[in-house]
Design a protein around this motif. Structure first.
Motif, mmCIF file in Angstrom:
data_model
loop_
_atom_site.group_PDB
_atom_site.id
_atom_site.type_symbol
_atom_site.label_atom_id
_atom_site.label_comp_id
_atom_site.label_asym_id
_atom_site.label_seq_id
_atom_site.Cartn_x
_atom_site.Cartn_y
_atom_site.Cartn_z
ATOM 1 N N MET A 1 0.849 -1.175 0.000
ATOM 2 C CA MET A 1 0.000 0.000 0.000
ATOM 3 C C MET A 1 0.896 1.240 0.000
ATOM 4 O O MET A 1 1.873 1.310 0.723
ATOM 5 N N LYS A 2 0.515 2.220 -0.820
ATOM 6 C CA LYS A 2 1.269 3.462 -0.935
ATOM 7 C C LYS A 2 0.317 4.635 -0.683
ATOM 8 O O LYS A 2 -0.730 4.736 -1.323
ATOM 9 N N VAL A 3 0.683 5.512 0.235
ATOM 10 C CA VAL A 3 -0.104 6.710 0.517
ATOM 11 C C VAL A 3 0.254 7.771 -0.524
ATOM 12 O O VAL A 3 1.430 8.018 -0.796
ATOM 13 N N ILE A 4 -0.764 8.395 -1.108
ATOM 14 C CA ILE A 4 -0.580 9.388 -2.167
ATOM 15 C C ILE A 4 -0.866 10.782 -1.615
ATOM 16 O O ILE A 4 -1.867 10.994 -0.935
ATOM 17 N N SER A 5 0.016 11.721 -1.962
ATOM 18 C CA SER A 5 -0.175 13.105 -1.574
ATOM 19 C C SER A 5 0.393 14.001 -2.671
ATOM 20 O O SER A 5 1.489 13.754 -3.159
ATOM 21 N N THR A 6 -0.361 15.018 -3.058
ATOM 22 C CA THR A 6 0.092 15.982 -4.056
ATOM 23 C C THR A 6 -0.286 17.389 -3.611
ATOM 24 O O THR A 6 -1.348 17.586 -3.021
ATOM 25 N N ASP A 7 0.577 18.339 -3.910
ATOM 26 C CA ASP A 7 0.283 19.743 -3.612
ATOM 27 C C ASP A 7 -0.752 20.320 -4.577
ATOM 28 O O ASP A 7 -1.248 21.420 -4.363
ATOM 29 N N ASN A 8 -1.076 19.579 -5.647
ATOM 30 C CA ASN A 8 -2.025 20.051 -6.659
ATOM 31 C C ASN A 8 -3.479 19.780 -6.290
ATOM 32 O O ASN A 8 -4.382 20.058 -7.073
ATOM 33 N N ALA A 9 -3.693 19.213 -5.108
ATOM 34 C CA ALA A 9 -5.042 18.961 -4.589
ATOM 35 C C ALA A 9 -5.050 19.390 -3.123
ATOM 36 O O ALA A 9 -3.988 19.507 -2.507
ATOM 37 N N PRO A 10 -6.237 19.619 -2.573
ATOM 38 C CA PRO A 10 -6.303 20.049 -1.167
ATOM 39 C C PRO A 10 -5.677 19.028 -0.222
ATOM 40 O O PRO A 10 -5.790 17.824 -0.432
ATOM 41 N N LYS A 11 -5.030 19.542 0.800
ATOM 42 C CA LYS A 11 -4.484 18.676 1.845
ATOM 43 C C LYS A 11 -5.638 18.011 2.587
ATOM 44 O O LYS A 11 -6.732 18.571 2.688
ATOM 45 N N ALA A 12 -5.394 16.831 3.111
ATOM 46 C CA ALA A 12 -6.397 16.153 3.919
ATOM 47 C C ALA A 12 -6.717 17.017 5.135
ATOM 48 O O ALA A 12 -5.812 17.594 5.744
ATOM 49 N N ILE A 13 -7.995 17.126 5.485
ATOM 50 C CA ILE A 13 -8.396 17.956 6.623
ATOM 51 C C ILE A 13 -8.690 17.101 7.854
ATOM 52 O O ILE A 13 -9.338 17.550 8.788
ATOM 53 N N GLY A 14 -8.196 15.887 7.851
ATOM 54 C CA GLY A 14 -8.394 14.979 8.972
ATOM 55 C C GLY A 14 -7.370 13.854 8.903
ATOM 56 O O GLY A 14 -6.434 13.903 8.103
ATOM 57 N N PRO A 15 -7.555 12.818 9.702
ATOM 58 C CA PRO A 15 -6.601 11.710 9.746
ATOM 59 C C PRO A 15 -6.835 10.698 8.612
ATOM 60 O O PRO A 15 -7.236 9.560 8.839
ATOM 61 N N TYR A 16 -6.615 11.146 7.393
ATOM 62 C CA TYR A 16 -6.764 10.289 6.221
ATOM 63 C C TYR A 16 -5.811 10.780 5.136
ATOM 64 O O TYR A 16 -5.184 11.834 5.285
ATOM 65 N N SER A 17 -5.713 10.054 4.048
ATOM 66 C CA SER A 17 -4.839 10.408 2.923
ATOM 67 C C SER A 17 -5.676 10.895 1.753
ATOM 68 O O SER A 17 -6.842 10.530 1.623
ATOM 69 N N GLN A 18 -5.057 11.679 0.866
ATOM 70 C CA GLN A 18 -5.754 12.087 -0.357
ATOM 71 C C GLN A 18 -6.151 10.848 -1.151
ATOM 72 O O GLN A 18 -7.222 10.800 -1.734
ATOM 73 N N ALA A 19 -5.250 9.880 -1.175
ATOM 74 C CA ALA A 19 -5.517 8.626 -1.889
ATOM 75 C C ALA A 19 -4.577 7.550 -1.370
ATOM 76 O O ALA A 19 -3.562 7.840 -0.733
ATOM 77 N N VAL A 20 -4.928 6.317 -1.686
ATOM 78 C CA VAL A 20 -4.089 5.173 -1.363
ATOM 79 C C VAL A 20 -4.024 4.289 -2.603
ATOM 80 O O VAL A 20 -5.052 4.040 -3.251
ATOM 81 N N ARG A 21 -2.812 3.856 -2.931
ATOM 82 C CA ARG A 21 -2.640 2.961 -4.076
ATOM 83 C C ARG A 21 -2.327 1.560 -3.578
ATOM 84 O O ARG A 21 -1.476 1.363 -2.726
ATOM 85 N N VAL A 22 -3.051 0.601 -4.126
ATOM 86 C CA VAL A 22 -2.813 -0.811 -3.846
ATOM 87 C C VAL A 22 -2.698 -1.503 -5.195
ATOM 88 O O VAL A 22 -3.678 -1.576 -5.950
ATOM 89 N N ASP A 23 -1.501 -1.936 -5.525
ATOM 90 C CA ASP A 23 -1.230 -2.559 -6.815
ATOM 91 C C ASP A 23 -1.708 -1.638 -7.948
ATOM 92 O O ASP A 23 -1.241 -0.515 -8.036
ATOM 93 N N ASP A 24 -2.633 -2.100 -8.765
ATOM 94 C CA ASP A 24 -3.112 -1.304 -9.895
ATOM 95 C C ASP A 24 -4.400 -0.543 -9.597
ATOM 96 O O ASP A 24 -5.076 -0.076 -10.503
ATOM 97 N N PHE A 25 -4.731 -0.426 -8.313
ATOM 98 C CA PHE A 25 -5.934 0.302 -7.899
ATOM 99 C C PHE A 25 -5.558 1.577 -7.155
ATOM 100 O O PHE A 25 -4.620 1.586 -6.356
ATOM 101 N N LEU A 26 -6.308 2.633 -7.409
ATOM 102 C CA LEU A 26 -6.129 3.896 -6.715
ATOM 103 C C LEU A 26 -7.472 4.270 -6.091
ATOM 104 O O LEU A 26 -8.490 4.345 -6.788
ATOM 105 N N PHE A 27 -7.472 4.465 -4.781
ATOM 106 C CA PHE A 27 -8.677 4.789 -4.025
ATOM 107 C C PHE A 27 -8.549 6.229 -3.539
ATOM 108 O O PHE A 27 -7.703 6.515 -2.685
ATOM 109 N N LEU A 28 -9.357 7.132 -4.098
ATOM 110 C CA LEU A 28 -9.328 8.531 -3.709
ATOM 111 C C LEU A 28 -10.332 8.793 -2.607
ATOM 112 O O LEU A 28 -11.493 8.379 -2.707
ATOM 113 N N SER A 29 -9.878 9.505 -1.581
ATOM 114 C CA SER A 29 -10.803 9.965 -0.553
ATOM 115 C C SER A 29 -11.766 10.962 -1.183
ATOM 116 O O SER A 29 -11.462 11.548 -2.228
ATOM 117 N N GLY A 30 -12.890 11.156 -0.554
ATOM 118 C CA GLY A 30 -13.858 12.113 -1.066
ATOM 119 C C GLY A 30 -13.235 13.492 -1.194
ATOM 120 O O GLY A 30 -12.577 13.972 -0.277
#
Length: 125
Positions: A1-30
């Motif tokens: 699992m890889k935590v994704i973070s970019t300055d080109n999107a809003p920072k997380a406003i709580g204890p979560y990640s912008q997205a998480v990558r698992v193999d060939d899947f990318l799960f974006l937080s709301g």
């Protein structure tokens, strides 16, 4: 699992990640309609808020070299279903011919009193 973070999107406003990558899947937080450069909400307008949410989604996808065509499922949380048509028109324009699976749910309240939030699941083809 890889935590994704970019300055080109809003920072997380709580204890979560912008997205998480698992193999060939990318799960974006709301994503809500925050402008990354200012950390401010877009004005109280469903069209402008939808546009910003979609831009934020795209920025996170691109951070991992994913594109809109990799989206397999979205979930739209909308504060007022009376705004569905306007939201749907912007969503359709943004997605072009791509038609991922989608659920749309009316909710009572969203973070920072946003009118819309969208979460995404993307996968490599």
């Amino acid at each position: 699992m890889k935590v994704i973070s970019t300055d080109n999107a809003p920072k997380a406003i709580g204890p979560y990640s912008q997205a998480v990558r698992v193999d060939d899947f990318l799960f974006l937080s709301g994503q809500i309609p925050i402008i990354p450069e200012t950390n401010e909400m877009v004005e109280d307008n469903i069209i402008l808020q939808t546009q910003q949410v979609l831009k934020n989604m795209k920025a996170i996808l691109e951070a991992e070299n994913f594109s809109l065509e990799h989206i397999v499922k979205t979930t739209v949380f909308i504060k007022d279903l009376n705004h569905f048509s306007a939201m749907n028109e912007e969503y359709s324009r943004f997605m072009g011919d791509h038609r991922p699976a989608r659920s749309t749910v009316e909710v009572n309240r969203l973070p920072k009193d946003a009118l819309i939030e969208i979460e995404v699941i993307a996968a490599r083809k």
